[in-house]
Design a protein around this motif. Sequence first.
Motif, mmCIF file in Angstrom:
data_model
loop_
_atom_site.group_PDB
_atom_site.id
_atom_site.type_symbol
_atom_site.label_atom_id
_atom_site.label_comp_id
_atom_site.label_asym_id
_atom_site.label_seq_id
_atom_site.Cartn_x
_atom_site.Cartn_y
_atom_site.Cartn_z
ATOM 1 N N LEU A 9 15.300 28.291 41.206
ATOM 2 C CA LEU A 9 15.430 27.391 40.056
ATOM 3 C C LEU A 9 14.188 27.382 39.161
ATOM 4 O O LEU A 9 14.325 27.438 37.932
ATOM 5 N N PRO A 10 12.967 27.344 39.711
ATOM 6 C CA PRO A 10 11.803 27.418 38.820
ATOM 7 C C PRO A 10 11.737 28.749 38.049
ATOM 8 O O PRO A 10 11.308 28.779 36.903
ATOM 9 N N PHE A 11 12.175 29.828 38.668
ATOM 10 C CA PHE A 11 12.228 31.119 37.977
ATOM 11 C C PHE A 11 13.210 31.048 36.811
ATOM 12 O O PHE A 11 12.933 31.541 35.717
ATOM 13 N N SER A 12 14.351 30.409 37.024
ATOM 14 C CA SER A 12 15.321 30.216 35.947
ATOM 15 C C SER A 12 14.712 29.372 34.829
ATOM 16 O O SER A 12 14.916 29.655 33.637
ATOM 17 N N GLY A 13 13.982 28.339 35.200
ATOM 18 C CA GLY A 13 13.300 27.519 34.204
ATOM 19 C C GLY A 13 12.298 28.325 33.398
ATOM 20 O O GLY A 13 12.185 28.168 32.182
ATOM 21 N N SER A 14 11.598 29.220 34.078
ATOM 22 C CA SER A 14 10.639 30.091 33.394
ATOM 23 C C SER A 14 11.351 31.025 32.416
ATOM 24 O O SER A 14 10.895 31.234 31.285
ATOM 25 N N LEU A 15 12.466 31.584 32.844
ATOM 26 C CA LEU A 15 13.264 32.438 31.951
ATOM 27 C C LEU A 15 13.786 31.634 30.761
ATOM 28 O O LEU A 15 13.830 32.127 29.630
ATOM 29 N N PRO A 69 17.386 28.501 26.454
ATOM 30 C CA PRO A 69 18.424 28.080 27.400
ATOM 31 C C PRO A 69 19.786 28.714 27.121
ATOM 32 O O PRO A 69 20.531 29.003 28.053
ATOM 33 N N GLN A 70 20.090 28.960 25.873
ATOM 34 C CA GLN A 70 21.394 29.520 25.527
ATOM 35 C C GLN A 70 21.560 30.923 26.109
ATOM 36 O O GLN A 70 22.577 31.234 26.734
ATOM 37 N N ARG A 71 20.566 31.764 25.931
ATOM 38 C CA ARG A 71 20.640 33.143 26.450
ATOM 39 C C ARG A 71 20.716 33.174 27.971
ATOM 40 O O ARG A 71 21.522 33.908 28.541
ATOM 41 N N VAL A 72 19.866 32.390 28.618
ATOM 42 C CA VAL A 72 19.842 32.394 30.087
ATOM 43 C C VAL A 72 21.163 31.863 30.636
ATOM 44 O O VAL A 72 21.716 32.419 31.591
ATOM 45 N N TYR A 73 21.679 30.815 30.019
ATOM 46 C CA TYR A 73 22.952 30.242 30.464
ATOM 47 C C TYR A 73 24.088 31.258 30.296
ATOM 48 O O TYR A 73 24.902 31.434 31.207
ATOM 49 N N ILE A 74 24.131 31.937 29.166
ATOM 50 C CA ILE A 74 25.178 32.947 28.935
ATOM 51 C C ILE A 74 25.084 34.061 29.969
ATOM 52 O O ILE A 74 26.104 34.469 30.544
ATOM 53 N N VAL A 75 23.898 34.563 30.225
ATOM 54 C CA VAL A 75 23.735 35.627 31.217
ATOM 55 C C VAL A 75 24.181 35.149 32.597
ATOM 56 O O VAL A 75 24.886 35.858 33.321
ATOM 57 N N VAL A 127 21.648 32.853 43.988
ATOM 58 C CA VAL A 127 21.003 33.581 42.896
ATOM 59 C C VAL A 127 21.661 33.281 41.546
ATOM 60 O O VAL A 127 21.014 32.796 40.622
ATOM 61 N N ILE A 128 22.952 33.561 41.434
ATOM 62 C CA ILE A 128 23.628 33.419 40.143
ATOM 63 C C ILE A 128 23.711 31.952 39.718
ATOM 64 O O ILE A 128 23.434 31.615 38.569
ATOM 65 N N HIS A 129 24.081 31.083 40.635
ATOM 66 C CA HIS A 129 24.171 29.663 40.284
ATOM 67 C C HIS A 129 22.805 29.132 39.867
ATOM 68 O O HIS A 129 22.708 28.344 38.916
ATOM 69 N N ALA A 130 21.749 29.535 40.525
ATOM 70 C CA ALA A 130 20.404 29.098 40.144
ATOM 71 C C ALA A 130 20.067 29.554 38.729
ATOM 72 O O ALA A 130 19.439 28.822 37.971
ATOM 73 N N LEU A 131 20.498 30.757 38.365
ATOM 74 C CA LEU A 131 20.185 31.284 37.040
ATOM 75 C C LEU A 131 20.754 30.395 35.940
ATOM 76 O O LEU A 131 20.036 29.962 35.048
ATOM 77 N N PHE A 132 22.055 30.091 36.008
ATOM 78 C CA PHE A 132 22.620 29.279 34.915
ATOM 79 C C PHE A 132 22.332 27.792 35.089
ATOM 80 O O PHE A 132 22.188 27.066 34.112
ATOM 81 N N TYR A 133 22.202 27.322 36.301
ATOM 82 C CA TYR A 133 21.957 25.901 36.524
ATOM 83 C C TYR A 133 20.561 25.490 36.059
ATOM 84 O O TYR A 133 20.365 24.383 35.559
ATOM 85 N N GLY A 134 19.601 26.381 36.195
ATOM 86 C CA GLY A 134 18.246 26.101 35.737
ATOM 87 C C GLY A 134 18.166 25.934 34.227
ATOM 88 O O GLY A 134 17.324 25.204 33.710
ATOM 89 N N ALA A 135 19.050 26.598 33.502
ATOM 90 C CA ALA A 135 19.068 26.503 32.040
ATOM 91 C C ALA A 135 20.004 25.411 31.536
ATOM 92 O O ALA A 135 19.873 24.952 30.400
#
Length: 144
Positions: free
Chosen positions: A8-14, A20-26, A60-68
């Motif tokens: 989750l912190p990595f997602s926040g960094s991204l 947030p829009q790009r990271v959430y879409i990915v 992995v995937i849920h952390a990516l969009f949930y962080g954004a």
Amino acid sequence: AVVMAILLPFSGSLTDRFGPQRVYIVGIAAYGLAIFPAFALFGTENLLLFGVAMVAVFGVIHALFYGAQGTLYASLYPTEIRYTGLSVVYQFSGIYASGVTPLILTALIGATGGSPWLACGYLVATSAISVVATAAIRKRDLHL
């Protein structure tokens, strides 16, 4: 859960770096792409493959969009109404989207005699709708 907590912190960094829009879409697109392979791995009866699928999707995937997600949703409202707007969206989506999804998936699996593939199609469709809706958000709509 441990993998998600670590990522989750990595997602926040991204999110800070790319928005947030790009990271959430990915993240949502990756979720949509992972659904059919993950369900296919569930059917192998191999606990290692099942575990890999669970960690990949929910860690992995849920952390990516949930962080954004929090930043994206909050940025849709000006600061003077942000808390109320975000709360209303979050609560109603919990009732009308997340709340009925298990019922819909169970009905789809029941309608196909126990096959999960129609339910997977439903999840892919919701992912595609989310990607399109998120991509439709314009910079002028965001209050960053």
